[in-house]
Design a protein around this motif. Structure first.
Motif, PDB file in Angstrom:
ATOM      1  N   ARG A  14       0.837  -1.209   0.000  1.00 31.88           N
ATOM      2  CA  ARG A  14       0.000   0.000   0.000  1.00 31.88           C
ATOM      3  C   ARG A  14       0.863   1.247   0.000  1.00 31.88           C
ATOM      4  NH1 ARG A  14      -0.949   2.616   4.986  1.00 31.88           N
ATOM      5  NH2 ARG A  14      -0.137   1.504   6.791  1.00 31.88           N
ATOM      6  N   TYR A  15       2.085   1.176   0.530  1.00 32.41           N
ATOM      7  CA  TYR A  15       2.989   2.324   0.547  1.00 32.41           C
ATOM      8  C   TYR A  15       3.382   2.704  -0.879  1.00 32.41           C
ATOM      9  CZ  TYR A  15       3.322   0.419   5.257  1.00 32.41           C
ATOM     10  OH  TYR A  15       3.021  -0.106   6.483  1.00 32.41           O
ATOM     11  N   ARG A  16       3.712   1.706  -1.687  1.00 32.75           N
ATOM     12  CA  ARG A  16       4.070   1.983  -3.088  1.00 32.75           C
ATOM     13  C   ARG A  16       2.858   2.504  -3.865  1.00 32.75           C
ATOM     14  NH1 ARG A  16       7.420  -3.021  -2.575  1.00 32.75           N
ATOM     15  NH2 ARG A  16       9.505  -2.206  -2.194  1.00 32.75           N
ATOM     16  N   ARG A  17       1.695   1.944  -3.596  1.00 32.29           N
ATOM     17  CA  ARG A  17       0.489   2.415  -4.277  1.00 32.29           C
ATOM     18  C   ARG A  17       0.230   3.886  -3.953  1.00 32.29           C
ATOM     19  NH1 ARG A  17      -3.199  -0.333  -1.749  1.00 32.29           N
ATOM     20  NH2 ARG A  17      -3.992   1.450  -0.615  1.00 32.29           N
ATOM     21  N   GLU A  18       0.327   4.235  -2.674  1.00 29.06           N
ATOM     22  CA  GLU A  18       0.094   5.618  -2.261  1.00 29.06           C
ATOM     23  C   GLU A  18       1.127   6.564  -2.873  1.00 29.06           C
ATOM     24  OE1 GLU A  18       0.106   5.286   1.999  1.00 29.06           O
ATOM     25  OE2 GLU A  18      -1.891   4.345   2.042  1.00 29.06           O
ATOM     26  N   LEU A  19       2.374   6.124  -2.976  1.00 29.31           N
ATOM     27  CA  LEU A  19       3.399   6.963  -3.599  1.00 29.31           C
ATOM     28  C   LEU A  19       3.118   7.168  -5.082  1.00 29.31           C
ATOM     29  CD1 LEU A  19       6.618   5.585  -1.892  1.00 29.31           C
ATOM     30  CD2 LEU A  19       5.669   7.887  -1.632  1.00 29.31           C
ATOM     31  N   LEU A  20       2.768   6.092  -5.798  1.00 26.53           N
ATOM     32  CA  LEU A  20       2.505   6.207  -7.230  1.00 26.53           C
ATOM     33  C   LEU A  20       1.313   7.125  -7.514  1.00 26.53           C
ATOM     34  CD1 LEU A  20       3.327   5.463 -10.077  1.00 26.53           C
ATOM     35  CD2 LEU A  20       2.015   3.335  -9.848  1.00 26.53           C
ATOM     36  N   GLU A  21       0.352   7.148  -6.608  1.00 19.45           N
ATOM     37  CA  GLU A  21      -0.805   8.035  -6.775  1.00 19.45           C
ATOM     38  C   GLU A  21      -0.393   9.501  -6.853  1.00 19.45           C
ATOM     39  OE1 GLU A  21      -3.292   6.884  -3.483  1.00 19.45           O
ATOM     40  OE2 GLU A  21      -4.181   5.206  -4.611  1.00 19.45           O
ATOM     41  N   ARG A  22       0.738   9.861  -6.265  1.00 16.79           N
ATOM     42  CA  ARG A  22       1.217  11.244  -6.309  1.00 16.79           C
ATOM     43  C   ARG A  22       1.480  11.733  -7.725  1.00 16.79           C
ATOM     44  NH1 ARG A  22       5.869  11.898  -1.636  1.00 16.79           N
ATOM     45  NH2 ARG A  22       4.729  10.938   0.091  1.00 16.79           N
ATOM     46  N   LEU A  23       1.762  10.815  -8.663  1.00 17.07           N
ATOM     47  CA  LEU A  23       2.090  11.208 -10.038  1.00 17.07           C
ATOM     48  C   LEU A  23       0.856  11.467 -10.903  1.00 17.07           C
ATOM     49  CD1 LEU A  23       5.175   8.952 -10.850  1.00 17.07           C
ATOM     50  CD2 LEU A  23       5.109  11.266  -9.885  1.00 17.07           C
ATOM     51  N   LEU A 187       9.815   6.946 -16.610  1.00 19.88           N
ATOM     52  CA  LEU A 187       8.524   7.106 -17.289  1.00 19.88           C
ATOM     53  C   LEU A 187       8.626   8.075 -18.463  1.00 19.88           C
ATOM     54  CD1 LEU A 187       6.115   7.232 -14.211  1.00 19.88           C
ATOM     55  CD2 LEU A 187       6.179   5.427 -15.961  1.00 19.88           C
ATOM     56  N   ARG A 188       9.338   9.179 -18.272  1.00 19.08           N
ATOM     57  CA  ARG A 188       9.525  10.141 -19.388  1.00 19.08           C
ATOM     58  C   ARG A 188      10.272   9.496 -20.542  1.00 19.08           C
ATOM     59  NH1 ARG A 188      10.341  13.424 -14.908  1.00 19.08           N
ATOM     60  NH2 ARG A 188      12.628  13.420 -15.154  1.00 19.08           N
ATOM     61  N   GLU A 189      11.280   8.683 -20.215  1.00 19.20           N
ATOM     62  CA  GLU A 189      12.024   7.968 -21.244  1.00 19.20           C
ATOM     63  C   GLU A 189      11.109   7.046 -22.048  1.00 19.20           C
ATOM     64  OE1 GLU A 189      15.792   4.861 -21.479  1.00 19.20           O
ATOM     65  OE2 GLU A 189      15.412   5.935 -19.600  1.00 19.20           O
ATOM     66  N   ALA A 190      10.111   6.503 -21.374  1.00 17.04           N
ATOM     67  CA  ALA A 190       9.135   5.608 -22.024  1.00 17.04           C
ATOM     68  C   ALA A 190       8.004   6.377 -22.707  1.00 17.04           C
ATOM     69  CB  ALA A 190       8.562   4.649 -20.997  1.00 17.04           C
ATOM     70  N   GLY A 191       8.018   7.716 -22.600  1.00 17.22           N
ATOM     71  CA  GLY A 191       6.965   8.530 -23.210  1.00 17.22           C
ATOM     72  C   GLY A 191       5.744   8.693 -22.328  1.00 17.22           C
ATOM     73  N   LEU A 192       5.891   8.473 -21.017  1.00 20.98           N
ATOM     74  CA  LEU A 192       4.762   8.550 -20.064  1.00 20.98           C
ATOM     75  C   LEU A 192       4.986   9.674 -19.065  1.00 20.98           C
ATOM     76  CD1 LEU A 192       4.474   4.717 -19.340  1.00 20.98           C
ATOM     77  CD2 LEU A 192       3.195   6.040 -21.018  1.00 20.98           C
ATOM     78  N   ASP A 193       5.133  10.889 -19.560  1.00 20.09           N
ATOM     79  CA  ASP A 193       5.412  12.046 -18.709  1.00 20.09           C
ATOM     80  C   ASP A 193       4.149  12.437 -17.943  1.00 20.09           C
ATOM     81  OD1 ASP A 193       6.082  14.463 -17.552  1.00 20.09           O
ATOM     82  OD2 ASP A 193       6.989  15.283 -19.355  1.00 20.09           O
ATOM     83  N   PRO A 194       4.192  12.423 -16.594  1.00 25.48           N
ATOM     84  CA  PRO A 194       3.011  12.830 -15.818  1.00 25.48           C
ATOM     85  C   PRO A 194       2.568  14.269 -16.081  1.00 25.48           C
ATOM     86  CG  PRO A 194       4.623  11.727 -14.414  1.00 25.48           C
ATOM     87  CD  PRO A 194       5.280  11.939 -15.744  1.00 25.48           C
ATOM     88  N   LEU A 195       3.477  15.110 -16.570  1.00 28.39           N
ATOM     89  CA  LEU A 195       3.120  16.517 -16.817  1.00 28.39           C
ATOM     90  C   LEU A 195       2.789  16.801 -18.283  1.00 28.39           C
ATOM     91  CD1 LEU A 195       5.763  18.298 -14.545  1.00 28.39           C
ATOM     92  CD2 LEU A 195       3.389  17.695 -14.024  1.00 28.39           C
ATOM     93  N   ALA A 196       2.774  15.780 -19.110  1.00 29.70           N
ATOM     94  CA  ALA A 196       2.418  15.985 -20.516  1.00 29.70           C
ATOM     95  C   ALA A 196       0.936  16.285 -20.640  1.00 29.70           C
ATOM     96  CB  ALA A 196       2.778  14.770 -21.345  1.00 29.70           C
ATOM     97  N   ALA A 197       0.596  17.202 -21.519  1.00 26.90           N
ATOM     98  CA  ALA A 197      -0.816  17.583 -21.714  1.00 26.90           C
ATOM     99  C   ALA A 197      -1.549  16.511 -22.500  1.00 26.90           C
ATOM    100  CB  ALA A 197      -0.890  18.913 -22.441  1.00 26.90           C
TER     101      ALA A 197
END
Length: 197
Positions: A14-23, A187-197
């Protein structure tokens, strides 16, 4: 992120899940079926990286088009892996042993996609110095926060912070189990930028 780029966290933590939710990326969670037994002579950093990759690959085989994140953490006491205690007696003994010592928490991180064989894995170290602790202080801590599911028996995100002298890291969430700075880079290297529009 479009539907073809489904993201899966290969973890029951659950700790990893909660951290990933931040993105703020949509993801699902799936438990990996992985043997976590250390190999003979395997160093803690090698073990953490191997297990993070093995967890990601185990889930990716079932969902080959998905991006799968795997993570694992091994506490490293001068080259000796220190795992999750599993019960309070072992947690007490573990913390008594770590009292006044420096431990490197080796956090392995992997991102894979089985469909095209894409994979990256790294290890993010976090150097932690434990205070000198009495048996009574350790027992009090474990009564308030039984950290039997954490390598090293200390939850730095909770009361476990009171057990520590210092934390040295370039990626502070690595100590909780998922290094978000490193993950963002991969993630950005994979094309999955959390800040991409």
């Amino acid at each position: 992120m479009h539907a073809a780029s489904h993201l899966i966290l290969a973890s029951t933590s659950r700790y990893r899940r909660e951290l990933l939710e931040r993105l703020h990326l949509p993801f699902t969670v799936q438990a990996p079926e992985t043997d976590e037994t250390p190999r003979t002579g395997e160093q803690p950093a090698q073990l953490a990286e191997r297990l993070s990759l093995a967890k990601a690959l185990a889930v990716a085989r079932q969902s080959p088009q998905a991006w799968v994140i795997g993570a694992d953490q091994v506490a490293d006491l001068e080259g000796e892996p220190i795992g999750k205690p599993g019960d309070l007696a072992r947690a007490q003994a573990q913390l008594e042993r770590l009292s006044g010592r420096t431990v490197v928490f080796q956090t392995g991180l992997a991102l894979v996609r089985a469909a095209d064989g894409w994979q990256r894995s790294i290890v993010v170290p976090v150097k932690v110095r434990f205070r000198t602790l009495s048996a009574a202080q350790i027992a009090r801590y474990l009564a308030l926060e039984p950290a039997i599911d954490c390598a090293g028996s200390a939850k730095s995100e909770g009361l476990g912070i009171s057990l520590l002298e210092s934390i040295e890291s370039d990626d502070p969430t690595a100590l909780i189990g998922l290094p978000l700075i490193a993950l963002g880079r991969i993630l950005r290297e994979a094309g999955l930028d959390p800040l991409a529009a």
